[in-house]
Design a protein around this motif. Sequence first.
Motif, PDB file in Angstrom:
ATOM      1  N   UNK A 117       0.831  -1.204   0.000  1.00 23.67           N
ATOM      2  CA  UNK A 117       0.000   0.000   0.000  1.00 23.67           C
ATOM      3  C   UNK A 117       0.868   1.258   0.000  1.00 23.67           C
ATOM      4  N   UNK A 118       1.880   1.305   0.851  1.00 24.57           N
ATOM      5  CA  UNK A 118       2.743   2.473   0.921  1.00 24.57           C
ATOM      6  C   UNK A 118       3.636   2.593  -0.311  1.00 24.57           C
ATOM      7  N   UNK A 119       4.092   1.472  -0.814  1.00 22.61           N
ATOM      8  CA  UNK A 119       4.951   1.506  -1.998  1.00 22.61           C
ATOM      9  C   UNK A 119       4.215   2.110  -3.186  1.00 22.61           C
ATOM     10  N   UNK A 120       2.950   1.739  -3.368  1.00 20.36           N
ATOM     11  CA  UNK A 120       2.168   2.279  -4.480  1.00 20.36           C
ATOM     12  C   UNK A 120       1.735   3.712  -4.209  1.00 20.36           C
ATOM     13  N   UNK A 121       1.179   3.966  -3.014  1.00 22.13           N
ATOM     14  CA  UNK A 121       0.645   5.294  -2.711  1.00 22.13           C
ATOM     15  C   UNK A 121       1.725   6.363  -2.744  1.00 22.13           C
ATOM     16  N   UNK A 122       2.948   6.020  -2.334  1.00 25.06           N
ATOM     17  CA  UNK A 122       4.057   6.972  -2.339  1.00 25.06           C
ATOM     18  C   UNK A 122       4.880   6.900  -3.617  1.00 25.06           C
ATOM     19  N   UNK A 123       4.444   6.040  -4.547  1.00 23.83           N
ATOM     20  CA  UNK A 123       5.076   5.923  -5.860  1.00 23.83           C
ATOM     21  C   UNK A 123       6.573   5.635  -5.763  1.00 23.83           C
ATOM     22  N   UNK A 124       6.935   4.660  -4.937  1.00 25.50           N
ATOM     23  CA  UNK A 124       8.344   4.305  -4.762  1.00 25.50           C
ATOM     24  C   UNK A 124       8.822   3.483  -5.953  1.00 25.50           C
ATOM     25  N   UNK A 125       9.988   3.828  -6.470  1.00 21.33           N
ATOM     26  CA  UNK A 125      10.470   3.199  -7.696  1.00 21.33           C
ATOM     27  C   UNK A 125      11.089   1.825  -7.480  1.00 21.33           C
ATOM     28  N   UNK A 126      11.940   1.698  -6.450  1.00 27.63           N
ATOM     29  CA  UNK A 126      12.643   0.425  -6.255  1.00 27.63           C
ATOM     30  C   UNK A 126      11.665  -0.722  -5.999  1.00 27.63           C
ATOM     31  N   UNK A 127      10.685  -0.589  -5.100  1.00 25.94           N
ATOM     32  CA  UNK A 127       9.726  -1.679  -4.927  1.00 25.94           C
ATOM     33  C   UNK A 127       8.973  -2.029  -6.204  1.00 25.94           C
ATOM     34  N   UNK A 128       8.628  -1.025  -7.011  1.00 27.05           N
ATOM     35  CA  UNK A 128       7.913  -1.294  -8.257  1.00 27.05           C
ATOM     36  C   UNK A 128       8.773  -2.112  -9.214  1.00 27.05           C
ATOM     37  N   UNK A 129      10.058  -1.769  -9.297  1.00 27.60           N
ATOM     38  CA  UNK A 129      10.957  -2.526 -10.176  1.00 27.60           C
ATOM     39  C   UNK A 129      11.114  -3.960  -9.658  1.00 27.60           C
ATOM     40  N   UNK A 130      11.176  -4.134  -8.342  1.00 26.21           N
ATOM     41  CA  UNK A 130      11.270  -5.475  -7.765  1.00 26.21           C
ATOM     42  C   UNK A 130      10.041  -6.305  -8.099  1.00 26.21           C
ATOM     43  N   UNK A 131       8.862  -5.687  -8.027  1.00 27.18           N
ATOM     44  CA  UNK A 131       7.640  -6.412  -8.359  1.00 27.18           C
ATOM     45  C   UNK A 131       7.627  -6.770  -9.835  1.00 27.18           C
ATOM     46  N   UNK A 132       8.057  -5.833 -10.695  1.00 27.80           N
ATOM     47  CA  UNK A 132       8.101  -6.116 -12.130  1.00 27.80           C
ATOM     48  C   UNK A 132       9.059  -7.253 -12.431  1.00 27.80           C
ATOM     49  N   UNK A 133      10.168  -7.296 -11.725  1.00 26.61           N
ATOM     50  CA  UNK A 133      11.123  -8.381 -11.921  1.00 26.61           C
ATOM     51  C   UNK A 133      10.471  -9.728 -11.623  1.00 26.61           C
ATOM     52  N   UNK A 134       9.611  -9.766 -10.599  1.00 31.69           N
ATOM     53  CA  UNK A 134       8.914 -11.007 -10.247  1.00 31.69           C
ATOM     54  C   UNK A 134       7.817 -11.334 -11.263  1.00 31.69           C
ATOM     55  N   UNK A 135       7.075 -10.317 -11.694  1.00 33.07           N
ATOM     56  CA  UNK A 135       5.979 -10.550 -12.643  1.00 33.07           C
ATOM     57  C   UNK A 135       6.516 -10.902 -14.023  1.00 33.07           C
ATOM     58  N   UNK A 136       7.566 -10.198 -14.433  1.00 34.70           N
ATOM     59  CA  UNK A 136       8.131 -10.402 -15.763  1.00 34.70           C
ATOM     60  C   UNK A 136       7.704  -9.288 -16.710  1.00 34.70           C
ATOM     61  N   UNK A 137       8.671  -8.693 -17.388  1.00 39.60           N
ATOM     62  CA  UNK A 137       8.363  -7.601 -18.311  1.00 39.60           C
ATOM     63  C   UNK A 137       7.418  -8.039 -19.430  1.00 39.60           C
ATOM     64  N   UNK A 138       7.608  -9.209 -20.074  1.00 39.61           N
ATOM     65  CA  UNK A 138       6.677  -9.604 -21.138  1.00 39.61           C
ATOM     66  C   UNK A 138       5.241  -9.742 -20.648  1.00 39.61           C
ATOM     67  N   UNK A 139       5.066 -10.278 -19.450  1.00 34.94           N
ATOM     68  CA  UNK A 139       3.714 -10.461 -18.917  1.00 34.94           C
ATOM     69  C   UNK A 139       3.056  -9.114 -18.652  1.00 34.94           C
ATOM     70  N   UNK A 140       3.802  -8.204 -18.044  1.00 32.42           N
ATOM     71  CA  UNK A 140       3.249  -6.880 -17.746  1.00 32.42           C
ATOM     72  C   UNK A 140       2.963  -6.111 -19.028  1.00 32.42           C
ATOM     73  N   UNK A 141       3.847  -6.202 -19.998  1.00 30.04           N
ATOM     74  CA  UNK A 141       3.644  -5.509 -21.264  1.00 30.04           C
ATOM     75  C   UNK A 141       2.380  -6.006 -21.950  1.00 30.04           C
ATOM     76  N   UNK A 142       2.176  -7.287 -21.943  1.00 30.95           N
ATOM     77  CA  UNK A 142       0.959  -7.847 -22.539  1.00 30.95           C
ATOM     78  C   UNK A 142      -0.280  -7.362 -21.796  1.00 30.95           C
TER      79      UNK A 142
END
Length: 777
Positions: free
Chosen positions: A408-433
Amino acid sequence: MQYFLKLWHGKYKLPFRILFGVILLGLIVRSVPYLIPIRAQDIAQTDGAITFEDRHGVPLGTLLTRDQDHTMVVSLDDISPYFIQAIIAAEDKRYYEHGSVDFIAVSRAILEAFQAREIVSGASTITMQLARMLYPTHRTLPNKVGEIWTSWRLSAGMDKDTVLAAYINRLPMGSNLYGVEAAARTYFGLPAADLNLAQATLLASLPNDPIDLDPYHHWQALKIRQRYVLDRMVADKMVTAMEAERAYSEQVYLRSRQQGILAAPHFLFWVAQQLPTPDGGTIRTTLDSSLQQFVATQVQQVVDALAPQQVHHAAALVIDNHTGEVLAYVGSPNYFNDSQQGQNDGVQALRQPGSTLKPFLYQLALEQQVIRPQTILADVPTTYAIPGAKLYKPVDYSETFLGPVRVRLALANSLNVPAVRVLEEVGVPVFLNHLRELGFTHLSHEPEYYGLGLTLGSGEVSLWELGRAYLRLAHDGKPVPLVTYFGEETEAAETPTETTSWELIRDMLGDRHARATSFGVDSVLNLPFPAAVKTGTSSDYRDTWTVGFSADYTVATWVGNFDGTAMQQVSGVMGAAPLWHRIMQQLHETREPADFAPPSGLVQHPICAVTGQILGDQSQFESGVGAGFKPAPTCPSAIVLEYLYPQDIQQSNTQNQPLELPPEYNEWLSQQPENQWQGEPRIVFPENDDYFLLSPQAEQENRLEFKLAGKIEDPLEWWLNGEKIATTQSNSLFWNMKLGSWELEVKTAGGEPKSQIIFQVQEAPQKRTRRGFSIAD
């Protein structure tokens, strides 16, 4: 006849026959246009003309074409005689005396060109100019011949008045305005029939150079041209010298361009391009003209306020959540300001979206159970090795890190490092799709092109796409097509099978306490009614965004520069957010929106804000600030309520667990104030397997600071390679480095080990000095 036969058969027969052939060929060529004339109906300007109204029937304007040109067609009877006289005097004073080509003017032009050794005048008649308007070409000799040919065909099919009317209705009048009627209504707010001599001669001056004679920016140059037109009219005895002087001296008032005949120009051109057929008629759009005017005014005011910080452009989009109808669409502060690229459409322009895509990443991660609402993410210095590129180190504009943070805090405060960590777990191709499924069709490159920066805005999207995606977020994941005019055919939207993740993201974006760390509790993002909102800032402050919604409306705003010039330290909350705030306030001025429904299927339950540990029932804890509770033995840092899945609560272990952080937090912990962290003491610097270079030349650099993190209640012993070197109650100790491999331990006074690491000190390589020489001055 006998004389003709003598010439034909006599000794001059060859030259005569050639001359006769030339004359005959000329007559044939000149007669052919009468076999293929261009008639008035062939070039009529009524086909496809579209008249627009707003949702209440208020006229918005008429478009002749679907590109960014505007005109209104009128007959000669509906045009002021002053203008007709002025345009003839300025462009073709013998218009009614010669044919389609003025051979006197042609002869004069040839003579002037011969004397000056360059083209001085083109000798184009009004008919020839109309030909060039119909079939634009570069000015070359072959094209000039083609222009004459077309003018012959025009004269063969139409009389002088009809040609003149077609010409006047096509005259370029600046700012994509064509024809005297459009110009008269735009510049003076009156029909062309009511133009007086001063107004008529000003407008008759414009076609000579519509850009450099723009009345809003080059008034003096336009007045010089007006003097020329008036002098021509006096010379042709159309007006007296006194009338001309009075017209030249008359004070003429221009209307603001926003008051012209064309309201919401960016929107109308966009709608015109979406219409399925070229048929003309009247289109009733979804636009609310009064709201459109308000939003346009706010766009201009925000840009004016930020102009000292190198801000020149802004755009806004307002959508009715219940219907998907577009209520306001402002593409730039002033469509008619050519010097400021006003015709660029900021609603459709592709720009880097900053952090505005993060909500869709977290929604996808929640849906795929990559993260849970109670997941703790590490906002700590992080480095990624990108193949073929420099090391990637995501940071926030504050260049600070918060350590362990909830989703909640990572999104609401728009923190970059946590977002990149989540994207790494989700996968760039999956998120792009996923983004493409949400309607971000311009993200068309391969995943490798965007990389992990995709969630931070490494792609390009439009404000239109963002508004549509956030409208979907407002509808708990249900796709809702945007509607721009009544009768528009849209595809039926499918209801998503899973809505909880969408509802949870909506709740996080509406949590003012969650975003307080970065934006404060009483920031411009906060409204006196429930609203979810997200900001974004692209790299180097080139674009700022704010997109958000209430239960009733979605508003998307952008502030920046069309040419990509960086603004001066203007972030999303400073640039686009004030514009968003004003529009949202206006939309709800008379009626407050309903509250958002809580996320379905979830239960609010206490968790430890730092570890994410699910705790006992909230009745066990004493209430604190906002949605939190005062620290308790089970969580000495902070206890907060979070929406959780019931199965997570059932499976949780509510027993008190040690407040420990994994090694990835060490660098962050080493930068925190003493005793900031309440967990068990541990060495956070150096880290295990670190190595350092010993430089004999720099004595100060040979000191190494050992750092501890954690709660230090009693003195601790520092041991190095089995030898005690100090006993302190501080979290820091300096040591003069020595070559070798070292084992650093921290123990209690009773000898109980607390933390242990191994590091090395190596000799720094010596720099070789080259022998050389110098030359004195």
